[in-house]
Structures are given as structure tokens and as C-alpha cells.
Design a protein around this motif. Structure first.
Motif, PDB file in Angstrom:
ATOM      1  N   THR A 169      21.029  40.264  60.295  1.00 52.51           N
ATOM      2  CA  THR A 169      21.276  41.162  61.412  1.00 52.51           C
ATOM      3  C   THR A 169      21.877  42.578  60.901  1.00 52.51           C
ATOM      4  O   THR A 169      21.646  43.745  61.027  1.00 52.51           O
TER       5      THR A 169
ATOM      6  N   ILE B 177      20.731  46.813  60.631  1.00 46.64           N
ATOM      7  CA  ILE B 177      21.310  48.015  61.134  1.00 46.64           C
ATOM      8  C   ILE B 177      21.480  48.815  60.007  1.00 46.64           C
ATOM      9  O   ILE B 177      21.203  49.917  60.020  1.00 46.64           O
TER      10      ILE B 177
ATOM     11  N   ILE C 156      19.983  47.201  67.061  1.00 49.23           N
ATOM     12  CA  ILE C 156      20.994  47.117  68.137  1.00 49.23           C
ATOM     13  C   ILE C 156      20.331  45.680  68.780  1.00 49.23           C
ATOM     14  O   ILE C 156      20.992  44.715  69.038  1.00 49.23           O
TER      15      ILE C 156
ATOM     16  N   VAL D 268      20.931  42.596  67.017  1.00 53.66           N
ATOM     17  CA  VAL D 268      22.436  42.217  67.042  1.00 53.66           C
ATOM     18  C   VAL D 268      22.472  41.573  68.348  1.00 53.66           C
ATOM     19  O   VAL D 268      23.327  40.647  68.594  1.00 53.66           O
TER      20      VAL D 268
ATOM     21  N   SER E  88      30.572  42.354  67.617  1.00 55.06           N
ATOM     22  CA  SER E  88      29.302  42.974  67.587  1.00 55.06           C
ATOM     23  C   SER E  88      29.651  44.326  67.061  1.00 55.06           C
ATOM     24  O   SER E  88      28.860  44.833  66.166  1.00 55.06           O
TER      25      SER E  88
ATOM     26  N   THR F 218      28.082  45.949  63.505  1.00 56.82           N
ATOM     27  CA  THR F 218      27.294  47.298  63.621  1.00 56.82           C
ATOM     28  C   THR F 218      28.097  48.266  62.648  1.00 56.82           C
ATOM     29  O   THR F 218      27.413  48.978  61.936  1.00 56.82           O
TER      30      THR F 218
ATOM     31  N   GLY G   1      26.355  49.520  59.699  1.00 56.71           N
ATOM     32  CA  GLY G   1      26.146  51.254  59.775  1.00 56.71           C
ATOM     33  C   GLY G   1      26.800  51.729  58.594  1.00 56.71           C
ATOM     34  O   GLY G   1      26.177  52.768  57.981  1.00 56.71           O
TER      35      GLY G   1
ATOM     36  N   LEU H 241      26.518  54.430  66.149  1.00 56.20           N
ATOM     37  CA  LEU H 241      26.886  53.007  65.566  1.00 56.20           C
ATOM     38  C   LEU H 241      27.713  52.395  66.524  1.00 56.20           C
ATOM     39  O   LEU H 241      27.661  51.293  67.027  1.00 56.20           O
TER      40      LEU H 241
ATOM     41  N   GLY I 120      27.106  49.379  68.839  1.00 59.18           N
ATOM     42  CA  GLY I 120      27.984  48.195  68.661  1.00 59.18           C
ATOM     43  C   GLY I 120      28.385  47.567  70.099  1.00 59.18           C
ATOM     44  O   GLY I 120      28.259  46.532  70.388  1.00 59.18           O
TER      45      GLY I 120
END
Ligand SMILES: Nc1ncnc2c1ncn2[C@@H]1O[C@H](COP(=O)(O)OP(=O)(O)O)[C@@H](O)[C@H]1O
Ligand SMILES: [Mg+2]
Lengths: 229, 415
Positions: free
Chosen positions: B25, B29, B296, B299, B335, B339, B343, B388, B392
Motif C-alpha cells: 500500500t 502511494i 488512497i 489504503v 491511515s 500515507t 508520500g 497527502l 490520509g
């Protein structure tokens, strides 16, 4: 401690309404050790969930320690569960990725108690349930009886008024069951109100009072002469 | 919540439980951001390349070269030469509104032998008006450019490029010196440089009238060029049309005859390119954001699976008194952590790659002209960072709410 007045509870299943509790009256005073018995499907767990503020009821009133428990917000319900109640389950429900100490300490995390204090108290309680040397063990390294003792320690850590246990010995052999019941009696002797749902007569015999449910009503409420509470 | 060590420990524990899934995942991202940064930088590089192509000549100008008529008109045959003269220059200068700096050019073909004492070499010569300075972005280094008196009096003066100075003058100051161009003496009045490159810097400018007189041009001109201030595309097109009509009228050809003159409207071309690059930039953002959205969704999916797998755990937490806000916070933070971390890796990798490309381009002897100075500007990077964090939150929102809605009775039922 627990005052229940004409509680009714039904489950809505499509157009059908299944009434599970049909007007229950029940008073449990502080420091009692009570068992709830009855055939499967008689509504024991439903009643215990209502006592534990995990479930709602439609009619009647439930006072816990003098406070009416009805239509609470999620946040309020969480607060009362955390401060007033301790749960013990048939299948323990320990978090697999936390060791015994962390599992026991978890309820205090939601009271924003500092980590050090939490862990100190958790260690004390593990000592008390006879698992002082297992504090760092993961749940999968513990036997069923040990797991249940960890769960009881967890139920005790927030110093609740009432301990609610749903078939706490259901997954244990008879010898371990005895040990766990001894622990409950000890907990009760320390002043806590304890309510245990069971279908085993040997378990019920160890409590000072047994409430028999049948078809959603209290059929029988007996005090066991031999057991002091 | 963010400063609570326990939350980080919880996240670390769950992440560790699902290493591969988490890694995949995070990769998606990171890849999304990486590609967005690269695409943005590449778009910028192409745009800078085009700007570089236009760097030499004024971007707000129109250049006109006379040619041969392609259509018969008012009884006249096709195939006539259009001969522009100083009069056309004057008419455009005096009658077309919006014309700013204007110059004509009279071409002197080939390179001329230019001499200063014993030093000599061949250089190209342009004979122009003073306004020429603004059309080639000529930068004066010393002295002055041509002026109106030079034109009126047909003075034999020259403004020379810095390369000419290098070749002919060595250490001495060229201003006021005389140089010999094809046997005629010119006084050097100015030295210039030009960003247009070596070719422009080897140029010698003389007054157009002098050029015409010396090389038999009468009042002929070979090119007419003018700037239009800060005219926008629409206005430049209006001016263009006015000039077209004027010249067609004066030289009797159809204003719609595409072959009679060649007219190059820089504003139009420049705008077209800029629009093209705006389009490319938009496309890049759409593609980049699409990639990020895919990340996204990834995730979000992972988190949903995670919520499902952790149903019992969440139920237990609620039974022992976790408020819903705490459950939501746990998943949102997880999350966001995934991310933002992923990111950030993508961001750093992307910027690093762009820097590397820049470095390589910098070390190349003659870097490609169409691709120059690719870089990520601060706004783009800040935008990506903001996206980002939002990503998230968005990715965690649905799973977190689902987690908070879990019924502990159902989750903990012993069966
Ligand atoms: N969520 C539910 N929806 C519908 N019916 C339920 C639900 N939970 C329990 N019941 C029904 O309510 C009755 C009482 O269940 P329960 O309280 O679990 O009994 P016990 O614990 O005494 O075995 C059973 O008939 C059961 O099928
Ligand atoms: Mg049950």
C-alpha cells in the motif's frame, strides 16, 4: 447496586418481533455473588449485555449504582463501562499482539492513566491472580485458565463496582473452572459485586444466589445456604 | 492524540502484523507522488525549453517579410513581387495604433570583411532602425545604440557585438575607433551583447539609410518588425489585421493572399505554446492525482480489511470503555501515518530524481534546447504535501467510521 424494574427487550427481525426479555425484575445488592442460569436461548446473555450497557432495552428501568442507564450516548455508555463495570468472557478476548501485562493495563489507557502507573497496577493484579511471573507472556503462550485469570485481572484493574461474566468457565476443564471460580469468590470477598452467567450447576453452586431464567422471565431466585457472600 | 506514544505503539504493532500488505500500500502511494513530482518537473522542463526558444526575440512582436503574390487581384496577375519600402515602415509606424517599437531591416547579404588596423575577420551586418534594439533584446554594454540622427544623416556609425570586440580590439576601448567594412570607414559608437547566442553577438548594426545608400538599396526594405507593448493575443491579432490590410492596400494584392507576405505573430505563437503547456500541466495534475487517488483507494481498502480483521479487538476495546472518538482516531492516525510516510518517501525520491536529472543536464556540453531546468516549485511540493494529508484522512475516514460503528455484542459473541 443493580436495580432492574420490568425490563423488556425484543429483537426486530424483519417484520417479526422476537421478545427475549418479558418483564424482568431484579435487585442485586453491593457485594453479592450471583449466578444466572437457564436453558440455552432463555435470554441470559441478553440480560447480562443490558447490565453491561452493551445493549439497549425497550421498556422498564435499569439503575446501576443509583444512576439510570437508559438511552445513553455512545460516549457516556463507554464511560460507565470503563468506570463501573468489568467484563469477563467465555473466550477470554485477550488482544493477541499484546502481552499479559499490556492486556491487563488496557482499560486504564482509556482513563488516560499514565503508562507507568498502568503497568504498575497491572503487575499488582497479575500477582494477585497468581500470574506475576507471566506478565511478559503473549496470550498464545498461556493456558486457558491462565488466559481467563488475565481477563479477570483486566476486569479488575479499573476498580469497577460490578464484574459481569458470561460463561467464564465454558471453555475450561472442571479443575481449571474450580480455580477460576475460587478467584471470583476471592474477588467477591474483596467487596465487588459479581454476576456470572452459566449453565453449569457446579458453577452456580459456588455462588451465594442463583437466578433462574426461563422464556424471558425470572422463574426462580434462590439463595444458596452454604455459600457466604 | 498525535503525541500519545501508546497510539504510535498500537499502530506499529498492527503495521508489523501485516508487513507485506502495508508495504504494498505504501508503495502505491509513494509511487503516485513520485510520478506526480516527475511529471510536474518534466512539464516545467518542456515549458522552460519553449521559453528558451523564445528568449532571443521579443515575444510581443510581429515580423513581416515581403514575398510574391499568389493570387490575381484587381486585374493584376499573380506572381508579382511585393516590394516593401521605408514608406511602408513610416505608414505602419504612424497610422497603426498599438505599434510600439518599430524597425525595418535592409539585408546586406553574406559576411563582410571587417578590419581594425591589422586585425580583421568576417562578420554579418544588419542595417536597421533604432527600434531594432527592442526586437532582438539587444543589451548595450558600452556607448549607445543607433539613433534617429544616425538614420537622418546617413552616418557611417556601427554598433558591434561583444564577439566582434573580442576579435578586433583585444585590450583597447572600441568606442570612438574606426573600423573598415568592405572599404568604408565606420565609427564605433556602441558595444552590445545578446542572449540569443554567439551568432547574434558577432553582429554589426549600421543605420538602415547608410546600408541602403552604400549597397544600392534605394529605399527598399527586406523586413518590417515591431513590438506591441503588453498587447494580449486578441489585440495583437487586431493589430496584425490592420497591418495586413494596410500593406495589401498599398501594394495592391488581396488581404487574404497567404503568399504575398510572410507574417509571424510571436504573441500568437507564444500564447499557443503557453496554452499548450498549461494544458499539459493540467493533464499532468489529472494523471498525477488519479494515481494518488488509486493509492488512497488502496489504503482505504487495506484499512477496511484491517477493520474487518480486527472486529473482535475493536469490540473488546469498546466493551472495556473505549469511546467512539478514540476508535476513529486510532484508524485515522494509522491511515494518515501510512500515507504521509509513504508520500514523503515518494516526494523525496521524486525531488531527488529531478535534482539528479538537473545535475546531468548541467554537466552536458550542449543541453537539449527543448528541455531545460526541470524543477519542482515550492507550491507544487506544498500542494502535494497537502494532498497527502487530506488523502490520509479521506482514506481512513470510511474504515474508521465503520470501526466506530462496530457493535461489541456482535463482535464478541462466542460461537
Ligand atoms: N442480535 C440478535 N438478533 C436476533 N435475535 C437475537 C439476537 N441476540 C440474541 N437473539 C435471540 O435471543 C434469544 C436469547 O439469546 P441469549 O440471550 O443469547 O440466550 P442465552 O444466552 O440464554 O443462551 C435467543 O433466541 C437468540 O436467538
Ligand atoms: Mg449466552
Amino acid at each position: 447496586m443493580i436495580h432492574i424494574n420490568q425490563i423488556r427487550k425484543s429483537y426486530q427481525m424483519g417484520s417479526l418481533s422476537l421478545e427475549v426479555l418479558k418483564g424482568i425484575d431484579l435487585n442485586i445488592e453491593e457485594g453479592e455473588l450471583v449466578s444466572i442460569m437457564g436453558p440455552s436461548g432463555s435470554g441470559k446473555s441478553t440480560l447480562l449485555n443490558i447490565l453491561g450497557i452493551l445493549d439497549q432495552y425497550q421498556e422498564g428501568e435499569y439503575h446501576l449504582a443509583g444512576t439510570l442507564m437508559k438511552s445513553l450516548s455512545e460516549r457516556k455508555a463507554a464511560y460507565y463501562r470503563n468506570h463501573y463495570l468489568g467484563f469477563v468472557f467465555q473466550s477470554f478476548h485477550l488482544l493477541e499482539f499484546k502481552n499479559a501485562l499490556e492486556n491487563v493495563a488496557l482499560p486504564l489507557y482509556y482513563q488516560k492513566v499514565s503508562r507507568r502507573k498502568r503497568n504498575r497496577k497491572a503487575r499488582e493484579l497479575l500477582e494477585r491472580v497468581g500470574l506475576g511471573d507471566r506478565a511478559e507472556h503473549m496470550p498464545n503462550e498461556l493456558s486457558g485458565g491462565q488466559k481467563q485469570r488475565v481477563a479477570i485481572a483486566r476486569a479488575l484493574i479499573s476498580d469497577p463496582k460490578v464484574i459481569l461474566a458470561d460463561e467464564p468457565t465454558g471453555a475450561l476443564d472442571s479443575q481449571t473452572s474450580d480455580q477460576v471460580m475460587d478467584l471470583f469468590k476471592e474477588v467477591n470477598a474483596s467487596g465487588k459485586t459479581v454476576v456470572i452467567v452459566t449453565h453449569e450447576a457446579e458453577v452456580a453452586e459456588k455462588t451465594s444466589r442463583t437466578i433462574h431464567l426461563r422464556d424471558g422471565v425470572v422463574q426462580n431466585d434462590t439463595h444458596n445456604a452454604g455459600v457466604a457472600s | 492524540m498525535i503525541f500519545n506514544l501508546d497510539h504510535w505503539l498500537e499502530i506499529w504493532q498492527t503495521v508489523r502484523k501485516n508487513k507485506l500488505r502495508t508495504a504494498l500500500t505504501m508503495f502505491s502511494i509513494a509511487w503516485g507522488i513520485f510520478m506526480l513530482i516527475l511529471l510536474l518537473a518534466a512539464g516545467r522542463g518542456l515549458e522552460n525549453g519553449v521559453r528558451y526558444q523564445f528568449r532571443d526575440d521579443a515575444a510581443n512582436s510581429i515580423w513581416i517579410t515581403p514575398r510574391i503574390t499568389g493570387e490575381p487581384f484587381r486585374g493584376l496577375k499573380a506572381g508579382r513581387s511585393v516590394n516593401l519600402t521605408i514608406e511602408d515602415y513610416e505608414m505602419v509606424r504612424d497610422t497603426i495604433p498599438g505599434v510600439e517599437h518599430i524597425t525595418a531591416r535592409f539585408n546586406l547579404r553574406g559576411n563582410f570583411l571587417v578590419r581594425n588596423g591589422l586585425q580583421f575577420s568576417r562578420f554579418p551586418i544588419r542595417s536597421v532602425h533604432p527600434g531594432h534594439k527592442y526586437l532582438e533584446k539587444t543589451e548595450m554594454r558600452r556607448g549607445r545604440f543607433l539613433n534617429e540622427r544616425d538614420i537622418d544623416e546617413r552616418r557611417k556609425v556601427a554598433v558591434i557585438g561583444n564577439r566582434v570586440v573580442d576579435t578586433l580590439f583585444k585590450q583597447t576601448d572600441p568606442i570612438g575607433q574606426w573600423i573598415d567594412i568592405n572599404g568604408i570607414q565606420y565609427k564605433v559608437v556602441g558595444v552590445f551583447t545578446d542572449v540569443g547566442g554567439v551568432g547574434e553577438q558577432r553582429m554589426i548594426y549600421i543605420p538602415i539609410t547608410t546600408g541602403q545608400a552604400a549597397y544600392g538599396g534605394a529605399n527598399r526594405i527586406h523586413r518590417l518588425m515591431f513590438t506591441m507593448g503588453d498587447a494580449d493575443l486578441e489585440e495583437s491579432k487586431r493589430i496584425e489585421q490592420n497591418v495586413r490590410n494596410l500593406l495589401a492596400e498599398r501594394h495592391v494584392y488581396s488581404p487574404d493572399d497567404p503568399r504575398a507576405i510572410r507574417l509571424f505573430n510571436h504573441v500568437e505563437n507564444y500564447q499557443r505554446f503557453l496554452q499548450l503547456f498549461q494544458g499539459i500541466a493540467l493533464f499532468i495534475w489529472i494523471v498525477g492525482i488519479g494515481t494518488i487517488i488509486a493509492g488512497i483507494v488502496g489504503v482505504g481498502n487495506i484499512m477496511l480489511i484491517s477493520v474487518k480483521e480486527r472486529t473482535k479487538e475493536i469490540g473488546l476495546r469498546k466493551a472495556i470503555g473505549a469511546p467512539p472518538s478514540d476508535i476513529i482516531g486510532l484508524f485515522l492516525l494509522e491511515s494518515m501515518t501510512l500515507t504521509v510516510l509513504a508520500g514523503y518517501i515518494g516526494l523525496v525520491a521524486g525531488i531527488g530524481t529531478v535534482e539528479l536529472v538537473q545535475h546531468v543536464l548541467g554537466t552536458m556540453g550542449n543541453p537539449p534546447e527543448f528541455f531545460r531546468d526541470p524543477h519542482v516549485d515550492v507550491h507544487a511540493a506544498a500542494g502535494a504535501a497537502l494532498i497527502l494529508v487530506l488523502a490520509g484522512v479521506v482514506a481512513g475516514l470510511i474504515p474508521a467510521r465503520r470501526a466506530a460503528a462496530i457493535d461489541p455484542i456482535v463482535a464478541l459473541r462466542d460461537e
